[in-house]
Scaffold this active site. Structure first.
Site, short mmCIF file in Angstrom:
data_model
loop_
_atom_site.label_atom_id
_atom_site.label_comp_id
_atom_site.label_asym_id
_atom_site.label_seq_id
_atom_site.Cartn_x
_atom_site.Cartn_y
_atom_site.Cartn_z
N SER A 1 -5.86 3.98 4.18
CA SER A 1 -5.41 3.03 3.16
C SER A 1 -6.60 2.54 2.36
O SER A 1 -6.84 1.34 2.20
CB SER A 1 -4.67 1.84 3.79
OG SER A 1 -3.87 1.19 2.83
N LYS B 1 0.24 3.85 -2.75
CA LYS B 1 -0.73 4.95 -2.72
C LYS B 1 -0.05 6.32 -2.66
O LYS B 1 -0.65 7.34 -3.03
CB LYS B 1 -1.67 4.77 -1.53
CG LYS B 1 -2.58 3.55 -1.64
CD LYS B 1 -3.52 3.45 -0.46
CE LYS B 1 -4.49 2.28 -0.60
NZ LYS B 1 -3.86 0.98 -0.40
N SER C 1 0.79 -1.24 0.00
CA SER C 1 0.00 0.00 0.00
C SER C 1 0.82 1.29 0.00
O SER C 1 0.24 2.37 -0.13
CB SER C 1 -0.96 0.02 1.20
OG SER C 1 -2.11 -0.73 0.91
#
Length: 516
Positions: free
Chosen positions: A357, A183, A180
């Site tokens: 997230s 991102k 993640s």
């Protein structure tokens, strides 16, 4: 102090429960101010924090919402008050220590201001020099290079956010699966492609010949059908406005359809059906969640667009408009727009994506980056658009591969050098449009995906995006050092066999930068 802590604790609990909505409301309030701030020095950063103050490595000094005049979130200030046991100012509730009645509790401590210039003067003589590379190697090598708890493949970088100079590197040009932390790249690409004030708009359109009513998806996964929209675009409001417009035309019955053609290609992520995200479609309500959650894994409806359209039909009926069962279609260029609702500004969406997230938002923003830059709005086009934007910024994209916007695809690759370069770009005073990349990072032991981590003294001193997949643990963000300097860091490890040990080790590495 016990009474002070008891007084603060309920406020903290309420803040934690409302983190997602407050992030949105905060950015809605602050984003319009972004365009009014013109002098780079307004965007400079923290160089110090109180003993137990919760330091934010970036933000907007003059922002409204939950920020006070020093640039510190008021809830974080209150938490610092509850944690510190040294005494201090009375926060305007009395005459001060000298005027306190004998035997009364000492005044609650004050958390220091957390936002000053990267080149500013938080302490006499200004910001001290960043720690030397030799010192950082002595500090981090035992944790990152020699520790047995990490995976077979590990890489790291630490940079001075003032200059972008690398202070520490461990195979920092090695491309590993980022999970993640992808991102961060998605956020930078989206903000540079569309700007922090851009909004995602959902509309209804009436076809002139057939009378068909088309619900046109604008790629806003935060569109909500809940009664309290909490500042998000409301499907209920859209239904009410649409019904009013139809009644003006003396229309009480419509053939309803929905348009998802803003996006192209398959809507199923390569990981398949998964509670971490809905099918990637330009029309959905509440991210297709079937429960009351607003973040994290949750069961999703099998067809988010159809479900949103059916909910919209029910809402129209509440306003006296009968709609047929909806089906897919495409609004023509001759259709008349009846009503629109728009998301919070992109800066708010980026903050929500990073703090929680949010995979649905990440995939949406990657596709919008593709749309804004003339790429095909599918997984491949979104990845190509993100890469192109980062390359245009002059960032080190060699070895990077983007196959989605969320990092759920295990074939994504990012280097620590690229992640720290992204953080440095977001910290550049000449790029205020990227500030949400830093303000959206979770705060250690306080917000988002770091709320349950950093129970030691580094709470509040680290802001970082987490990344976790089976066999993958990553962490990238900012940290305030003991001498008040702000660093950017990226730690990646792949092929881990003990996720808890790997996560704890990465947290210890960030903590080592924050504590003496």
């Amino acid at each position: 102090m016990a009474r002070a802590a008891d007084a603060v604790r309920p406020r903290l609990a309420r803040f934690a429960r409302a983190t997602g909505p407050r992030v949105t409301r905060f950015a809605r309030a602050t984003a319009p101010r972004l365009t009014r701030i013109t002098r780079p020095k307004t965007w400079q950063y923290t160089a110090g924090a109180a003993t137990a103050g919760l330091a934010l490595a970036a933000g907007v000094v003059t922002a409204a919402g939950p920020w006070d005049s020093t640039g510190q979130r008021t809830a974080e200030r209150d938490r610092a008050v509850a944690l510190d046991h040294t005494g201090g100012a009375d926060h305007g509730h009395g005459a001060g220590a000298s005027g306190t009645a004998p035997g009364s509790p000492r005044p609650a401590p004050s958390a220091g201001a957390v936002l000053t210039g990267l080149g500013g003067t938080s302490t006499p003589g200004g910001v001290k020099a960043a720690p030397g590379a030799e010192n950082l190697a002595d500090l981090l090598d035992p944790l990152l290079k020699d520790a047995p708890g990490l995976g077979e493949h590990r890489a790291a970088a630490v940079v001075d956010l003032t200059t972008g100079k690398r202070l520490y590197g461990l195979d920092s040009d090695a491309a590993l699966t980022p999970a993640s932390t992808t991102k961060i790249a998605t956020a930078v690409a989206a903000l540079t492609a569309m700007g922090p004030d851009h909004r995602l708009t959902t509309r209804t359109a009436l076809e002139p010949d057939t009378g068909e009513l088309v619900l046109v998806g604008g790629g806003d996964p935060t569109l909500t059908a809940r009664e309290d929209a909490h500042g998000l675009a409301s499907l209920r409001t859209l239904a009410e406005k649409t019904a009013t417009a139809l009644k003006r035309r003396d229309v009480r019955k419509v053939t309803l359809s929905y348009d998802t053609t803003l996006y192209a290609g398959t809507d199923l992520h390569p990981i398949g059906v998964n509670e971490n995200l809905a099918r990637v479609t330009a029309l959905m309500a509440d991210e297709g969640r079937t429960d009351d959650s607003t973040s994290g894994p949750a069961p999703r409806v099998p067809d988010p667009a159809d479900a949103a359209a059916r909910t919209f039909a029910d809402l129209l009926e509440q306003h006296g408009i009968t709609a047929s069962p909806p089906g897919p279609s495409k609004a023509t260029g001759r259709a008349t727009t009846l009503a629109t609702v728009s998301s919070p500004p992109l800066s708010a969406l980026v903050e929500r994506m990073l703090t929680n997230s949010d995979n649905d938002l990440a995939e949406a923003l990657a596709r919008h980056t593709a749309v804004a830059t003339g790429k095909r709005a599918d997984f491949a086009g979104a990845g190509a658009a993100v890469t192109a934007r980062l390359k245009q910024l002059g960032l080190p994209v060699d070895g990077a591969r983007f196959h989605d916007g969320s990092g759920l695809d295990r074939t994504d690759l990012i280097t620590p050098d690229l992640l720290t370069a992204l953080l440095t770009e977001a910290a550049d005073p000449s790029r205020p449009q990227l500030r949400a990349v830093l303000t959206g990072l979770p705060v250690a032991h306080f917000t988002g995906t770091l709320a349950g981590r950093y129970t030691d003294g580094a709470a509040g001193l680290v802001r970082a995006k987490t990344g976790t997949l089976t066999g993958v643990n990553t962490l990238a963000g900012t940290v305030t050092t003991p001498d008040g300097h702000v660093l950017g860091f990226a730690f990646l490890t792949n092929a881990t066999t003990d996720p808890w040990t790997a996560q704890t080790t990465l947290d210890r590495a960030a903590t080592a930068l924050a504590l003496p």
